[in-house]
Motif scaffolding. Structure first.
Motif, PDB file in Angstrom:
ATOM      1  N   UNK A 144     -37.969 -38.061  -0.325  1.00 37.15           N
ATOM      2  CA  UNK A 144     -37.572 -37.891   1.068  1.00 37.15           C
ATOM      3  C   UNK A 144     -36.391 -38.827   1.371  1.00 37.15           C
ATOM      4  N   UNK A 145     -35.842 -38.653   2.567  1.00 35.43           N
ATOM      5  CA  UNK A 145     -34.663 -39.442   2.959  1.00 35.43           C
ATOM      6  C   UNK A 145     -34.966 -40.921   3.080  1.00 35.43           C
ATOM      7  N   UNK A 146     -36.195 -41.312   3.372  1.00 37.05           N
ATOM      8  CA  UNK A 146     -36.538 -42.733   3.477  1.00 37.05           C
ATOM      9  C   UNK A 146     -37.063 -43.298   2.159  1.00 37.05           C
ATOM     10  N   UNK A 147     -37.017 -42.493   1.051  1.00 37.94           N
ATOM     11  CA  UNK A 147     -37.406 -42.976  -0.269  1.00 37.94           C
ATOM     12  C   UNK A 147     -38.860 -42.711  -0.649  1.00 37.94           C
ATOM     13  N   UNK A 148     -39.605 -42.056   0.193  1.00 37.65           N
ATOM     14  CA  UNK A 148     -41.003 -41.740  -0.151  1.00 37.65           C
ATOM     15  C   UNK A 148     -41.068 -40.476  -1.022  1.00 37.65           C
ATOM     16  N   UNK A 149     -42.229 -40.269  -1.599  1.00 42.77           N
ATOM     17  CA  UNK A 149     -42.486 -39.035  -2.354  1.00 42.77           C
ATOM     18  C   UNK A 149     -43.100 -38.027  -1.398  1.00 42.77           C
ATOM     19  N   UNK A 150     -42.503 -36.825  -1.377  1.00 43.58           N
ATOM     20  CA  UNK A 150     -42.985 -35.798  -0.446  1.00 43.58           C
ATOM     21  C   UNK A 150     -44.254 -35.140  -1.006  1.00 43.58           C
ATOM     22  N   UNK A 151     -45.248 -34.990  -0.111  1.00 49.78           N
ATOM     23  CA  UNK A 151     -46.502 -34.302  -0.460  1.00 49.78           C
ATOM     24  C   UNK A 151     -46.767 -33.247   0.605  1.00 49.78           C
ATOM     25  N   UNK A 152     -47.057 -32.051   0.168  1.00 54.15           N
ATOM     26  CA  UNK A 152     -47.277 -30.946   1.105  1.00 54.15           C
ATOM     27  C   UNK A 152     -48.538 -31.142   1.943  1.00 54.15           C
ATOM     28  N   UNK A 153     -49.470 -32.005   1.477  1.00 51.22           N
ATOM     29  CA  UNK A 153     -50.715 -32.213   2.229  1.00 51.22           C
ATOM     30  C   UNK A 153     -50.592 -33.306   3.269  1.00 51.22           C
ATOM     31  N   UNK A 154     -49.480 -34.033   3.269  1.00 46.63           N
ATOM     32  CA  UNK A 154     -49.311 -35.096   4.272  1.00 46.63           C
ATOM     33  C   UNK A 154     -48.831 -34.502   5.588  1.00 46.63           C
TER      34      UNK A 154
END
Length: 222
Positions: A144-154
């Motif tokens: 993601x733009x803030x450096x996190x890993x994107x998860x569809x369940x979040x």
């Protein structure tokens, strides 16, 4: 007189002749007994043997008569009718030699054992509002733009200008359902849309088969 009397008397045996006859009779009796004892005549043993032979012959004749009766009887003649042929179809017999196999229960994976994410709390004062078209995107494992890993369940969302970690309450105007999301990405870059939600957040207020939904959003303080 003497001569006359002599001629008229009958002759009698003399006293010496009587004992002699008695002795002869006794001798005859003794001789007959001896002959019987020496077996010159038929003995009792021979008589019993003859009787046994007659009994044996009679029993042999009786057995022969019974054999003739059995052969003449219909029950003694074996039936020539063929018996029913047994079925050739084999009967399935469950094998008792097959060892039972215990299937271990599947071990839940770390992802499955992890508690499902919950949307952010909806507390705080509303500091801004707006309305637009909201959509969703799937980029599982992406950055993601803030450096996190994107998860569809979040329960997260993308917005063009709101600060990261800002909480936004999104309400579907067609059914009144709402969800609170946290901004951690930038987008969407499609005209008319102001929010791109994760699939978990979008399914809370609509259906992914719809693609987009008209929403009202409220920016929450804190």
């Amino acid at each position: 007189m003497a001569g006359k009397h002599a001629r008229g008397r009958s002759s009698r045996p003399s006293r010496r002749t009587v004992p002699l006859l008695a002795g002869v009779a006794v001798a005859a009796v003794v001789t007959g007994t001896s002959v019987a004892a020496l077996g010159w005549g038929p003995s009792a043993r021979d008589t019993r043997a003859d009787a046994a032979q007659l009994v044996s012959a009679d029993r042999t004749q009786q057995r022969a008569d019974r054999s003739v009766q059995r052969l003449a009887s219909p029950e003694a003649i074996p039936s020539t009718t063929p018996s029913a042929t047994p079925s050739a179809t084999p009967t399935a017999v469950p094998s008792s030699a097959s060892p039972s196999v215990t299937v271990p229960a599947p071990t839940p994976s770390k992802a499955a054992s992890k508690a499902a994410p919950k949307p952010p709390s909806g507390g705080g004062a509303v500091v801004g509002t707006g309305s637009c078209q909201a959509s969703f995107y799937t980029d599982e494992g992406g950055r993601t733009a803030n450096g996190e890993t994107f998860h569809t369940a979040d329960f997260t969302a993308a917005h063009k200008t709101l600060a990261f970690n800002t909480k936004v309450r999104v309400t579907n105007v067609s059914n009144g359902k709402s969800v609170v999301v946290r901004i951690n990405d930038r987008g969407p870059f499609v005209s008319g849309r102001c929010l791109d939600l994760s699939p978990a957040a979008f399914n809370t207020i609509s259906s992914t088969s719809a693609g987009v939904a008209t929403v009202k959003y409220e920016v929450l303080q804190g």
